[in-house]
Write a protein that holds these residues in place. Structure first.
Motif, PDB file in Angstrom:
ATOM      1  N   UNK A 188      -2.088  -5.536 -12.328  1.00 24.77           N
ATOM      2  CA  UNK A 188      -2.307  -3.751 -12.810  1.00 24.77           C
ATOM      3  C   UNK A 188      -2.430  -2.856 -12.431  1.00 24.77           C
ATOM      4  N   UNK A 189      -2.572  -1.052 -12.542  1.00 26.00           N
ATOM      5  CA  UNK A 189      -3.046  -0.431 -12.340  1.00 26.00           C
ATOM      6  C   UNK A 189      -4.500  -0.902 -11.851  1.00 26.00           C
ATOM      7  N   UNK A 190      -5.150  -1.613 -12.675  1.00 26.58           N
ATOM      8  CA  UNK A 190      -6.393  -1.704 -11.939  1.00 26.58           C
ATOM      9  C   UNK A 190      -7.021  -2.380 -11.219  1.00 26.58           C
ATOM     10  N   UNK A 191      -6.114  -3.097 -11.135  1.00 26.61           N
ATOM     11  CA  UNK A 191      -6.354  -3.846  -9.571  1.00 26.61           C
ATOM     12  C   UNK A 191      -6.001  -3.216  -8.899  1.00 26.61           C
ATOM     13  N   UNK A 192      -5.854  -1.688  -8.057  1.00 35.23           N
ATOM     14  CA  UNK A 192      -4.989  -1.367  -7.571  1.00 35.23           C
ATOM     15  C   UNK A 192      -6.477  -0.218  -6.549  1.00 35.23           C
ATOM     16  N   UNK A 193      -6.871  -0.522  -5.878  1.00 31.48           N
ATOM     17  CA  UNK A 193      -8.785  -0.005  -5.081  1.00 31.48           C
ATOM     18  C   UNK A 193      -7.548   1.413  -4.038  1.00 31.48           C
ATOM     19  N   UNK A 194      -8.823   2.042  -4.134  1.00 34.73           N
ATOM     20  CA  UNK A 194      -8.596   3.022  -2.492  1.00 34.73           C
ATOM     21  C   UNK A 194      -9.458   2.708  -1.558  1.00 34.73           C
ATOM     22  N   UNK A 195      -8.574   2.324  -0.476  1.00 37.34           N
ATOM     23  CA  UNK A 195      -9.773   2.763   1.159  1.00 37.34           C
ATOM     24  C   UNK A 195      -9.206   3.579   2.095  1.00 37.34           C
TER      25      UNK A 195
ATOM     26  N   UNK B  38       1.016  -1.472   0.388  1.00 35.55           N
ATOM     27  CA  UNK B  38      -0.441   0.154   0.342  1.00 35.55           C
ATOM     28  C   UNK B  38       0.739   0.804   0.235  1.00 35.55           C
ATOM     29  N   UNK B  39       0.013   1.910  -0.953  1.00 31.68           N
ATOM     30  CA  UNK B  39       1.073   3.468  -0.649  1.00 31.68           C
ATOM     31  C   UNK B  39      -0.116   4.235   0.289  1.00 31.68           C
ATOM     32  N   UNK B  40       0.725   6.040   0.720  1.00 32.97           N
ATOM     33  CA  UNK B  40      -1.089   6.956   1.320  1.00 32.97           C
ATOM     34  C   UNK B  40      -0.405   7.503  -0.748  1.00 32.97           C
ATOM     35  N   UNK B  41      -2.297   8.354  -0.097  1.00 36.16           N
ATOM     36  CA  UNK B  41      -2.216   9.238  -1.401  1.00 36.16           C
ATOM     37  C   UNK B  41      -2.509  10.706  -1.038  1.00 36.16           C
ATOM     38  N   UNK B  42      -1.117  11.032  -2.051  1.00 34.52           N
ATOM     39  CA  UNK B  42      -1.150  12.598  -1.279  1.00 34.52           C
ATOM     40  C   UNK B  42      -2.169  13.243  -0.897  1.00 34.52           C
ATOM     41  N   UNK B  43      -2.348  14.249   0.478  1.00 35.59           N
ATOM     42  CA  UNK B  43      -3.125  15.285   0.307  1.00 35.59           C
ATOM     43  C   UNK B  43      -4.642  14.521   1.228  1.00 35.59           C
ATOM     44  N   UNK B  44      -4.735  13.510   0.958  1.00 37.75           N
ATOM     45  CA  UNK B  44      -5.495  12.987   1.673  1.00 37.75           C
ATOM     46  C   UNK B  44      -5.251  11.473   2.859  1.00 37.75           C
ATOM     47  N   UNK B  45      -6.769  11.742   3.549  1.00 35.10           N
ATOM     48  CA  UNK B  45      -6.595  10.172   4.083  1.00 35.10           C
ATOM     49  C   UNK B  45      -6.553   8.746   4.211  1.00 35.10           C
ATOM     50  N   UNK B  46      -6.605   8.817   2.656  1.00 38.00           N
ATOM     51  CA  UNK B  46      -6.570   7.561   1.708  1.00 38.00           C
ATOM     52  C   UNK B  46      -5.820   6.345   1.994  1.00 38.00           C
ATOM     53  N   UNK B  47      -5.927   5.270   1.226  1.00 35.44           N
ATOM     54  CA  UNK B  47      -4.415   4.675   0.586  1.00 35.44           C
ATOM     55  C   UNK B  47      -4.873   3.993  -0.751  1.00 35.44           C
TER      56      UNK B  47
END
Length: 229
Positions: free
Chosen positions: A55-62, A33-42
């Motif tokens: 791939x990038x299409x298998x990456x979700x945001x939580x 996982x990685x933090x989504x910059x400037x948010x409280x999401x990953x």
């Protein structure tokens, strides 16, 4: 951050996962996982996605409660491992949970993992979480986070490793160094004593190795070995 930059971040995360699968740090399990910059999401890989072909299409945001914000699929069962560490460690920007062969062997044998090669100097002290179970609840994830404390790496007894960093690339390289150091320590122990680096060697080699250009060099090497999918 613009959408293109977020897409690039997802692509880099997917690349790191595929490389770790190729190096046998993860298999049908494992998550990055990685933090989504400037948010409280990953960003995190979806549970059902093949680690070999992600791939990038298998990456979700939580969010940090594990709720899905965007993407198809569900987060890995052990998502609390990520979210609870992020809640407590503002300095950490990326986390990977691996199942590395050599590093895990040391926890099964109850043998301390020590810096025996120069790459091991960047790992710091490595605690061992004493419970052999899935980190799939906030309670157990908080216990793990307590044990991790201010360290960058923690081994999980008979389970695997948790590796952290300032970004995806750094976290990936630290995972590579962890497993390489463990392999060399094991191999040397079969010949006799596996000598550790002394404190001065650790200090000087860490300063030399853990530079942006060297981290990039390691990353580029593994990218070059990764087949295009």
């Amino acid at each position: 951050m613009q959408n293109q930059s977020l897409l690039t971040l997802k692509q880099q995360l997917a690349t790191a996962i595929r490389m770790l699968e190729k190096e046998q740090h993860i298999d049908f399990n494992g998550h990055f996982s990685v933090r989504v910059p400037e948010t409280e999401y990953i960003f995190i890989n979806a549970a059902a996605a093949s680690r070999k072909t992600v791939t990038e299409y298998d990456i979700i945001t939580i969010d940090l409660n594990g709720e899905i914000i965007e993407g198809n699929g569900t987060p890995p069962n052990e998502y609390p491992l990520h979210t609870e560490i992020y809640k407590r460690r503002n300095d950490i920007q990326a986390i990977v949970h691996t199942h590395p062969r050599w590093s895990t062997l040391f926890t099964i044998a109850n043998v301390p993992l020590r810096p025996v090669i120069i790459q091991g100097a960047v790992l710091g002290e490595i605690p061992v979480f004493p419970k052999s179970q899935s980190i799939s609840s906030t309670d157990i994830a908080n216990e793990l986070t307590d044990q991790l404390s201010e360290h960058q790496v923690i081994l999980l007894k008979a389970h695997g490793a948790v590796v952290t960093g300032d970004n995806i690339m750094e976290t990936f390289v630290r995972s590579i160094f962890l497993e390489e150091n463990a392999c060399r320590q094991y191999m040397a122990s079969q010949m006799g004593d596996a000598h550790s680096l002394d404190e001065e060697e650790v200090r000087s080699t860490k300063e030399f190795i853990w530079q942006k250009k060297n981290i990039q060099k390691v990353w580029d090497y593994y990218v070059s070995n990764l087949s295009t999918i």
